[in-house]
Write a protein that holds these residues in place. Structure first.
Motif, PDB file in Angstrom:
ATOM      1  N   ASP B 252     -49.924  -0.022  18.228  1.00 11.76           N
ATOM      2  CA  ASP B 252     -49.507  -0.250  19.686  1.00 11.76           C
ATOM      3  C   ASP B 252     -48.078   0.257  19.884  1.00 11.76           C
ATOM      4  OD1 ASP B 252     -47.579  -2.242  18.720  1.00 11.76           O
ATOM      5  OD2 ASP B 252     -48.940  -3.650  18.641  1.00 11.76           O
ATOM      6  N   LEU B 253     -47.515  -0.166  20.964  1.00  9.49           N
ATOM      7  CA  LEU B 253     -46.224   0.468  21.287  1.00  9.49           C
ATOM      8  C   LEU B 253     -44.911   0.170  20.180  1.00  9.49           C
ATOM      9  CD1 LEU B 253     -45.969   0.394  25.138  1.00  9.49           C
ATOM     10  CD2 LEU B 253     -46.631   2.356  23.389  1.00  9.49           C
ATOM     11  N   SER B 254     -45.445  -1.148  19.493  1.00 12.40           N
ATOM     12  CA  SER B 254     -44.072  -1.429  18.456  1.00 12.40           C
ATOM     13  C   SER B 254     -44.573  -1.089  17.258  1.00 12.40           C
ATOM     14  CB  SER B 254     -44.282  -2.860  18.581  1.00 12.40           C
ATOM     15  OG  SER B 254     -45.054  -3.834  18.220  1.00 12.40           O
ATOM     16  N   SER B 255     -45.931  -0.766  16.798  1.00 12.91           N
ATOM     17  CA  SER B 255     -45.992  -0.454  15.227  1.00 12.91           C
ATOM     18  C   SER B 255     -47.429   0.244  15.299  1.00 12.91           C
ATOM     19  CB  SER B 255     -46.114  -1.810  14.605  1.00 12.91           C
ATOM     20  OG  SER B 255     -47.286  -2.391  14.592  1.00 12.91           O
ATOM     21  N   TYR B 256     -47.214   0.917  14.167  1.00 13.56           N
ATOM     22  CA  TYR B 256     -48.687   1.739  13.592  1.00 13.56           C
ATOM     23  C   TYR B 256     -49.132   0.794  12.373  1.00 13.56           C
ATOM     24  CZ  TYR B 256     -51.673   5.671  14.120  1.00 13.56           C
ATOM     25  OH  TYR B 256     -52.864   6.606  14.245  1.00 13.56           O
TER      26      TYR B 256
END
Lengths: 350, 339, 332
Positions: B252-256
């Motif tokens: 997501d936009l915060s983590s892979y």
């Protein structure tokens, strides 16, 4: 030195974010007489340490007020010798036209930001704010000489010395947050009159205006138990809503919201009440734009409070401050620190 | 079990003011863990000793919820407010809230339709123009009940309806908290840290310091996530689908998400015949963002319970998805030695 | 260096999927460093020990490239996607992309839109030529990532192709590793992950390595094309020494070290002020108690397109400058 005198000297020293070497040295020297130990780090943060007279019982408290200021930077020099520039930190482009500036090249040069005369502008053009990218600084030098003295990346500061308005108001540039540094200085003096436990680190932080970067680094280094961020907030003006601004004459402003520790903030307010210091409350629903945002989440978390002073026309060259607020805030801060003796941790328990 | 969920969604806990939900969670997890601590930010951390030394596993759900904070009391006794976390102001008119620790009732008023210009009805309301009415006639009267800085949350009861559906406030992320607590009943070979974080909705604040403290090797985040499988939305924008099982995030936009963990979660789900879905979007962020980047880096992945109408007083969740999330997290714990 | 750059730029490695490019870089450097390893975030860390008495220096270039992550496969086999890093509409329309398994596709858009301005990434899709959902799903899964697919080419001393951002930086570091003869400093070359989605690999590696000094190598934009946004950086006038971007104000002493070294050895250089964007040094300099950091930039036209263009001499001079910086004693 009296607070106003110090403020007037501090705002004369350049210290645009990232290039705070000169102001950092001056703050170091200012702190020295009132601290046991003063040092600077590689990023020009200044740390003044004051140990309590009651050893070992109190918390390690870190105060933070930023010493950097907003400013401009040379982006390019054209063949005619006009300087184009970019901003460092949040600068309202509408205040720039016709400002007097200093360019800090190999020498300190005077210059003005040019403005196209009104009779040369079209009707539509005159309705719009002039964008920064269309402005230039005129240093009155021929291009060859200018390029010898000035290069891309050189800093530009505003010329706007401190003046007295109607007592006790003062006016000048970079009161955000040099007034905070003055407040720390006054707090040191106040603390000398009190008995307190633990140790206090007065940190004049760098690079706040570009993202509280100095606070991120310095809080990690100090590893405090408690953080006290000191910064400015908006003073009341006729063109802004009451919700967003604060009366200039009441006293310091104490912030509440997720960014601040609720119990510690309660304690701060109680100290104010017990000592008859009037204060205002500012509600911050999200993250504050101050060092508090970074202090709070350093390492394993630092319970933090935020003390502010109302300032009119923030980030302009004519910021207006009530000097009395600084004294009241310093007294409150010193009393707050002194209130935490043995068992201080209890006030943090959820 | 749904009693647990009901207790959790009934507790107030706007970001920065999680006291009530924190106390409840402490009570709920004390019997399930060996030690419960509260850190300096207010995160609750339940520690459960493992039998295999070496790794530390962190389970994480955030206990805070979106809400409001009173910013000013007007002369006429009405309250101005700020929003805590992201709330679409268009949902606010004509909703009830509870203010402060006492839970003083209040409503978001809006002038009656008869008094609106036709053009006004077409315009989205902004939070700035709204106000909260607690029935006080004057500022003095209002000040006896509330003060600037008081937090408020939506007032909305949990209701079972439809086929196995539940409606409530704060499903993001009390559903995750409830699933985490239930999952704690499973055994984990490694030392387990059950972490209920504060201030996720205002910038993933609590998880940052919790992860720094715990120093986990791997972390599984349990979230309530968006589910837009509703009319007017094209399938490519659903993100998740209700009733299709817990959603596993690739990124997501915060983590892979850590690829090994994702593969392992899928493997465990398939082996135990637990339905699951892969989250079909890259939007949003959650505690994984800060945990993954803590210190020298942490393996993370995210399992989410699909929630329709998230960040509103009427979020909707499927109880099967909830139960399957618990099962998946338990399966994850039981075999995490493989990681 | 052309061969090396062409090789590295051709290897797949979008953010979070850096395994292939990591293997390729590892092969290039393994015989030239004292040790190397991969950490939890997937960063490749290569160590070159100094003779002693020097500084711990972290050198970073990011391995990852921007990509398009598949978020949905429709009934007809078209793939919807989300941007993994700075993918723009303008640079994507009708471009070719390739997945890790070699499947290629073209980026199309919903042609019912009235104006080009109305096109958003949500209205775009990847067409891999599949006849339906089933065929598409047999080749591509939700979460798979495609990257721009375009040939590498060279003329007039310019290199053009995809992923110059930041394989040019990786090539510069690899070449630096190979060219260094001896150094007093302990050098940690970090080929970082997930830079394009938020400087993530750099953050954890800086924390773990605790360097005294950080320098990252990345591309920067130029102002030398017709009616470009004003920017005093041009292709071919030397590597750029960064003064600022949105993530960092380069430490004045690191900047001085870089400028001083360039001047001393007669290496051409430019000064860079970038008014947006950021790179690994943004994360590195805020690690722990602070790490004085700078950035060596390779001027690049058409950044984040499938035809990023750099100058051969800038790259060569970048290596020369970095080698000279690292071979010397660093005093501050």
């Amino acid at each position: 030195m009296d607070g106003k005198e110090l403020l007037s000297r501090l705002i004369e020293i350049p210290g645009v974010s990232g290039y705070e070497d000169q102001i950092s040295d001056m703050v170091r020297d200012t702190f020295r007489p009132y601290c046991q130990e003063v040092h600077q780090d590689a990023f020009y943060n200044v740390y003044g340490k004051k140990a309590g007279t009651k050893q070992g019982l109190g918390p390690k408290v870190m105060l933070a007020a930023h010493l950097d200021e907003i400013g401009l930077m040379v982006k390019d020099i054209d063949e005619k010798g006009f300087i184009s520039f970019t901003n460092i930190g949040g600068v309202d482009q509408r205040i720039l036209l016709s400002q007097e500036v200093y360019i800090h090249g190999k020498e300190k040069l005077f210059g003005v930001i040019g403005a196209k005369p009104p009779h040369l502008q079209g009707k539509e053009e005159a309705k719009k704010a002039v964008p920064v990218k269309e402005m230039v600084i005129d240093a009155g030098l021929d291009p060859k000489r200018l390029k010898e003295l000035v290069s891309i990346g050189d800093l530009i500061t505003f010329k706007s010395p401190l003046i007295d308005l109607n007592e006790p108001y003062v006016c000048g540039k970079s009161i955000d947050d040099r007034a905070g540094v003055v407040m720390m200085y006054e707090t040191m003096k106040e603390l000398d009159k009190l008995v307190f436990a633990g140790e206090v680190y007065f940190v004049a932080t760098a690079q706040e205006e570009v993202g509280t970067r100095g606070a991120i680094i310095s809080t990690y280094s100090v590893e405090p138990d408690i953080g006290i961020a000191i910064d400015v907030t908006h003073g009341d003006t006729p063109d802004a809503s009451k919700e967003e601004t604060h009366n200039m004459d009441t006293g310091p402003v104490i912030a509440v919201g997720p960014n601040m520790h609720p119990k510690l903030t309660d304690r701060l307010m109680n100290v104010a009440k017990d000592n008859g210091i009037d204060y205002l409350i500012e509600v911050e629903p999200g993250l504050t734009g101050t060092d508090a945002r970074s202090i709070q989440v350093s390492r394993q978390g630092v319970p933090t409070v935020l003390i502010e002073f109302p300032l009119r026309y923030m980030h302009t060259t004519v910021e207006v401050l009530n000097m009395d607020t600084i004294k009241k805030a310093a007294r409150l801060t010193a009393l707050f620190i002194a209130s935490m003796g043995e068992g201080w941790e209890e006030c943090l328990t959820y | 079990m749904s009693d647990l969920l009901k207790r959790l969604v009934s507790a107030k806990g706007a970001s920065g003011n999680e006291d009530e939900v924190r106390q409840l969670i402490i009570e709920e997890i004390t019997p399930l863990t060996h030690q419960v601590t509260v850190d300096r930010m207010g995160n609750v951390i339940g520690y459960k000793r493992g039998s295999v030394p070496g790794k530390k596993v962190m389970l994480c759900a955030h206990m805070d919820e979106v809400g409001f904070i009173i910013t000013r009391i007007e002369e006429n006794g009405m309250l101005k407010f700020g929003t805590i976390g992201s709330i679409d102001a268009r949902i606010l008119p004509s909703k009830r809230i509870r203010i402060g620790n006492e839970g003083i009732p209040g409503v978001f008023g809006i002038k009656a339709i008869h008094l609106q210009e036709p053009a006004e009805r077409e315009t989205a309301v902004k939070a700035k123009q709204l106000y909260i009415d607690i029935g006080a006639k004057t500022r003095e009267e209002a000040e006896r009940k509330v003060k600037p800085g008081d937090y408020a949350v939506f007032d909305s009861e949990m209701v079972y309806f439809g086929e196995g559906k539940v409606k409530s406030r704060a499903l993001d992320d009390r559903a995750g908290c409830a699933a985490l607590i239930e999952a704690l009943k499973a055994d984990c070979p490694f030392d387990l840290y059950a972490c209920f974080t504060v201030q996720e909705e205002v910038g993933i604040r609590g998880a940052k310091v919790a992860a720094y403290n715990i120093k986990p090797d791997m972390a599984l985040i349990i979230e309530g996530t968006t589910c837009s499988d509703v009319p007017g939305i094209e399938p490519q924008n659903f993100s998740t689908r209700m009733g299709m099982g817990p959603a596993i995030s690739i990124a997501d936009l915060s983590s892979y998400s850590n690829k090994k963990m994702v593969a392992y979660l899928i493997e465990r789900a398939e082996k135990a015949s637990i339905p699951y879905q892969i989250k079909e979007s890259l939007t949003g962020g959650n505690d994984a963002g800060e945990i993954q980047r803590s210190r020298g880096g942490v393996m993370t992945s995210v399992v989410s319970i699909p929630c329709r109408y998230i960040h509103s007083p009427s979020s909707v969740m499927d109880l099967e998805d909830f139960n399957n999330t618990i099962r998946l997290v338990q399966e994850f714990l039981k075999g995490c030695e493989a990681l | 260096m052309r061969e090396l750059l062409q090789k590295l730029a051709g290897v797949y490695g979008p953010s979070g999927n850096e395994e292939p490019i990591r293997d390729a870089i590892q092969k290039e450097i393994e015989d030239h460093v004292d040790e190397f390893y991969t950490d939890v975030m997937g960063n490749l860390i290569a160590v070159k020990k100094g003779k002693g008495g020097g500084k711990r220096v972290l050198l970073a270039a990011h391995m990852d490239q921007i990509g398009l992550m598949v978020t949905h496969i429709d009934d007809k086999g078209f793939l919807r996607f989300a941007a993994l890093g700075g993918i723009s509409v303008a640079n994507s329309i009708c471009r070719r992309v390739i997945f890790r398994n070699g499947i290629t596709g073209v980026i199309g858009y919903e042609t019912e839109v009235e104006s080009w301005k109305d096109i958003t990434l949500a209205k775009m899709y990847i067409d891999i030529g599949a006849s339906g959902k089933e065929e598409a799903e047999s080749q591509i899964k939700i979460g798979d990532v495609a990257v721009y697919h375009s040939p590498f080419s060279a003329n007039n001393d310019k290199y053009m192709g995809g992923a110059m951002d930041d394989r040019a930086g990786c090539a510069l570091l690899v070449e630096t590793i190979k060219s260094l003869e001896s150094t007093p400093n302990d050098l940690y070359f970090v080929f970082t992950t997930q830079e394009e989605v938020g400087l993530r690999g750099a953050k954890t590696s800086a924390y773990a390595l605790e360097p005294d000094l950080g320098i990252s190598v990345d591309v920067t934009i130029t102002g030398d094309t017709p009616k470009a946004k004003p920017m005093a950086v041009s292709l071919g006038e030397g590597p750029a020494i960064k003064i600022k971007d949105a993530s960092i104000l380069a430490h004045p002493k690191v900047k001085e070290l870089m400028v001083g070294t360039a001047k001393k050895h007669g290496i051409p250089y430019q000064l860079e002020i970038l008014e947006f964007g950021g790179t690994d040094s943004g994360a590195i300099h805020l690690s722990r108690g602070g790490v004085p950091s700078g950035v060596l930039s390779i001027p690049c036209r058409y950044v984040h397109s499938d035809s990023e263009t750099i100058d051969a001499n800038d790259l060569k001079n970048g290596v020369k400058l970095l080698v000279k910086i690292l071979e010397g004693e660093i005093n501050f």
